[in-house]
Design an enzyme around this catalytic site. Structure first.
Site, PDB file in Angstrom:
ATOM      1  CB  SER A 125      -0.850  -0.034   1.273  1.00  0.00           C
ATOM      2  OG  SER A 125      -1.369   1.232   1.554  1.00  0.00           O
ATOM      3  CE1 TYR A 149      -3.953  -2.722   5.826  1.00  0.00           C
ATOM      4  CE2 TYR A 149      -3.167  -0.498   5.308  1.00  0.00           C
ATOM      5  CZ  TYR A 149      -3.657  -1.732   4.892  1.00  0.00           C
ATOM      6  OH  TYR A 149      -3.829  -1.978   3.547  1.00  0.00           O
ATOM      7  CE  LYS A 153      -1.330  -4.041   3.336  1.00  0.00           C
ATOM      8  NZ  LYS A 153      -1.733  -5.382   2.924  1.00  0.00           N
TER       9      LYS A 153
HETATM   10  N1  LIG Z   1      -8.853  -1.585  -0.395  1.00  0.00           N
HETATM   11  C1  LIG Z   1      -7.861  -0.750  -0.183  1.00  0.00           C
HETATM   12  O1  LIG Z   1      -8.064   0.465  -0.049  1.00  0.00           O
HETATM   13  C2  LIG Z   1      -6.425  -1.250  -0.128  1.00  0.00           C
HETATM   14  C3  LIG Z   1      -5.355  -0.350  -0.342  1.00  0.00           C
HETATM   15  C4  LIG Z   1      -4.043  -0.824  -0.273  1.00  0.00           C
HETATM   16  C5  LIG Z   1      -3.802  -2.167   0.012  1.00  0.00           C
HETATM   17  N2  LIG Z   1      -4.864  -3.006   0.224  1.00  0.00           N
HETATM   18  C6  LIG Z   1      -4.581  -4.394   0.565  1.00  0.00           C
HETATM   19  O2  LIG Z   1      -5.125  -5.253  -0.438  1.00  0.00           O
HETATM   20  C7  LIG Z   1      -5.558  -6.477   0.156  1.00  0.00           C
HETATM   21  C8  LIG Z   1      -6.987  -6.740  -0.258  1.00  0.00           C
HETATM   22  O3  LIG Z   1      -7.785  -5.644   0.152  1.00  0.00           O
HETATM   23  P1  LIG Z   1      -9.357  -5.637  -0.095  1.00  0.00           P
HETATM   24  O4  LIG Z   1      -9.767  -4.194  -0.153  1.00  0.00           O
HETATM   25  O5  LIG Z   1      -9.721  -6.529  -1.203  1.00  0.00           O
HETATM   26  O6  LIG Z   1      -9.830  -6.240   1.303  1.00  0.00           O
HETATM   27  P2  LIG Z   1     -10.999  -7.282   1.609  1.00  0.00           P
HETATM   28  O7  LIG Z   1     -11.212  -7.283   3.074  1.00  0.00           O
HETATM   29  O8  LIG Z   1     -12.172  -7.018   0.732  1.00  0.00           O
HETATM   30  O9  LIG Z   1     -10.336  -8.663   1.141  1.00  0.00           O
HETATM   31  C9  LIG Z   1      -9.470  -9.408   1.974  1.00  0.00           C
HETATM   32  C10 LIG Z   1      -9.961 -10.844   1.953  1.00  0.00           C
HETATM   33  O10 LIG Z   1      -9.069 -11.630   2.748  1.00  0.00           O
HETATM   34  C11 LIG Z   1      -9.843 -12.514   3.550  1.00  0.00           C
HETATM   35  N3  LIG Z   1      -9.005 -12.871   4.698  1.00  0.00           N
HETATM   36  C12 LIG Z   1      -8.546 -12.083   5.697  1.00  0.00           C
HETATM   37  N4  LIG Z   1      -7.740 -12.783   6.523  1.00  0.00           N
HETATM   38  C13 LIG Z   1      -7.675 -14.043   6.023  1.00  0.00           C
HETATM   39  C14 LIG Z   1      -7.014 -15.245   6.423  1.00  0.00           C
HETATM   40  N5  LIG Z   1      -6.229 -15.286   7.504  1.00  0.00           N
HETATM   41  N6  LIG Z   1      -7.187 -16.357   5.675  1.00  0.00           N
HETATM   42  C15 LIG Z   1      -7.977 -16.340   4.578  1.00  0.00           C
HETATM   43  N7  LIG Z   1      -8.644 -15.245   4.157  1.00  0.00           N
HETATM   44  C16 LIG Z   1      -8.488 -14.109   4.877  1.00  0.00           C
HETATM   45  C17 LIG Z   1     -11.121 -11.759   3.866  1.00  0.00           C
HETATM   46  O11 LIG Z   1     -12.202 -12.611   4.176  1.00  0.00           O
HETATM   47  C18 LIG Z   1     -11.351 -11.003   2.545  1.00  0.00           C
HETATM   48  O12 LIG Z   1     -12.143 -11.775   1.651  1.00  0.00           O
HETATM   49  C19 LIG Z   1      -5.344  -6.328   1.659  1.00  0.00           C
HETATM   50  O13 LIG Z   1      -4.125  -6.929   2.019  1.00  0.00           O
HETATM   51  C20 LIG Z   1      -5.267  -4.832   1.853  1.00  0.00           C
HETATM   52  O14 LIG Z   1      -4.495  -4.474   2.975  1.00  0.00           O
HETATM   53  C21 LIG Z   1      -6.158  -2.585   0.137  1.00  0.00           C
END
Ligand SMILES: NC(=O)c1ccc[n+]([C@@H]2O[C@H](COP(=O)([O-])OP(=O)(O)OC[C@H]3O[C@@H](n4cnc5c(N)ncnc54)[C@H](O)[C@@H]3O)[C@@H](O)[C@H]2O)c1
Length: 336
Positions: A125, A149, A153
């Site tokens: 991120s 958080y 990362k």
């Molecule tokens: N959405 C944003 O703004 C953003 C920005 C930068 C980085 N990210 C990163 O991208 C990734 C995905 O983000 P997103 O927005 O799709 O989030 P999200 O919460 O929609 O998706 C994450 C998924 O991981 C699953 N999960 C969590 N812990 C788990 C585990 N231990 N085992 C199996 N499944 C697990 C959740 O059920 C969910 O389906 C994350 O790592 C997040 O930190 C997101």
């Protein structure tokens, strides 16, 4: 690389990436514990693509179960989305964040090494840059974090770099996302946060829908175009395509890479809200509140490295992003 493991594949970015991977001819094996998503997403993915995504209700931290899956499917590459993602919650429950986000990564690394998986792509991120020393942010910018958080990362990036040094056959791509918004053009996939949204766009959508009374814009006295914070919003489909481009790059050119995935354009919160109202013809009542501790004034990407090395560039406009977010919100409803 044909068989791709997608951890967190039922989530917002994971589901969109799974669609792009299937449409690009890859076999996709998703692992999700549905802590922030629903298994129903996979019916939609299969329906949209006309292909079968294999999926498992398994916690990525469960190393034995994960190992069975990776061994059974002869996985070539893992795309690691699984993790918790709410900054505020991470301040309140730091151990929960460290346990889930770090342990899932350690477990994935162990299993990948054991099964000779060739590459891991990690969802990092822009938060790893901390307060910008200059803009636009390129990958050489210094790194820092101000909350658990962000620490996760940063730590995970370092863990993966260390693993690559010790095991150069395991290639690593660290993709630093800016601010993902928007939804698939079918409006059958999108961002569906449980409870009160942490991110701006779902909050705007729910306010337009009448589920939230008003949007609070935190600060209008920043040194920006209109005083509100400036961010680099990127359409989730563009982001998803960035992962396909990274996989292709690693097939051709192994190593350990870091890329920004952003548009290179800064948009203020007020500009985003006004564009949302204009494009969608709906009202978004808002008030100006005081700045939030820890928020930065402005942040946008220099995406040149991804353009040069991955041949990837964001295509969608802000108008596309607000339209697709709103249409998906209306179609999918609110997750309580
Ligand atoms: N959405 C944003 O703004 C953003 C920005 C930068 C980085 N990210 C990163 O991208 C990734 C995905 O983000 P997103 O927005 O799709 O989030 P999200 O919460 O929609 O998706 C994450 C998924 O991981 C699953 N999960 C969590 N812990 C788990 C585990 N231990 N085992 C199996 N499944 C697990 C959740 O059920 C969910 O389906 C994350 O790592 C997040 O930190 C997101």
């Amino acid at each position: 690389m044909k068989n791709i493991l997608v951890t967190g594949g039922a989530g917002y970015i994971g589901s969109h990436t799974t669609v792009e991977l299937l449409e690009s001819g890859y076999n996709v094996i998703c692992v999700d514990n549905f802590s922030n998503s629903s298994e129903k997403v996979f019916d939609v993915i299969n329906d949209l693509t006309g292909k079968q995504c294999t999926w498992y209700n398994v916690d990525v931290c469960n190393i034995e179960e994960l190992n069975k899956i990776v061994a059974a499917h002869d996985v070539n590459c893992a795309v690691h989305f699984a993790g918790y993602k709410a900054v505020g919650e991470s301040v309140e429950f730091p151990l929960m964040y460290y346990q889930n986000n770090i342990n899932s990564t350690l477990s994935l690394c162990e299993v990948c090494l054991k099964n000779n998986v060739r590459s891991i792509i990690f969802s990092s991120s822009a938060t790893v840059y901390g307060p910008p020393q200059y803009l636009p942010l390129d990958e050489k910018h210094s790194l820092s974090a101000t909350n658990p958080y962000g620490n996760c990362k940063l730590f995970i990036e370092q863990i993966l770099k260390d693993v690559n040094v010790a095991h150069p056959a395991l290639n690593i791509a660290l993709l630093r996302y800016f601010n993902p918004v928007g939804a698939h053009g079918s409006y059958r996939l999108g961002e569906r946060p449980k409870g009160i949204p942490n991110n701006l766009m779902p909050y705007i959508c729910q306010t337009a829908l009448g589920v939230r009374q008003e949007l609070r814009i935190f600060g209008n006295d920043y040194d920006t175009i209109d005083g509100t914070g400036v961010r680099d919003f990127i359409h989730v489909v563009d982001l998803a395509k960035g992962h396909v481009a990274a996989i292709k790059k690693m097939e051709a050119d192994p190593g350990c890479f870091v890329y920004n995935l952003g548009t290179g354009n800064g948009t203020s919160v007020l500009e985003l809200v006004n564009t949302f109202m204009e494009v969608n013809g709906v009202d978004v009542p808002y008030v100006i509140a005081s700045r939030r501790v820890g928020d930065i004034a402005a942040c946008w990407a220099n995406p040149e490295a991804a353009k040069e090395h991955l041949g990837w560039e964001a295509q969608y406009t802000i108008e596309d992003m607000v339209r697709d977010s709103w249409e998906a919100q209306k179609a999918l409803g609110v997750c309580t």
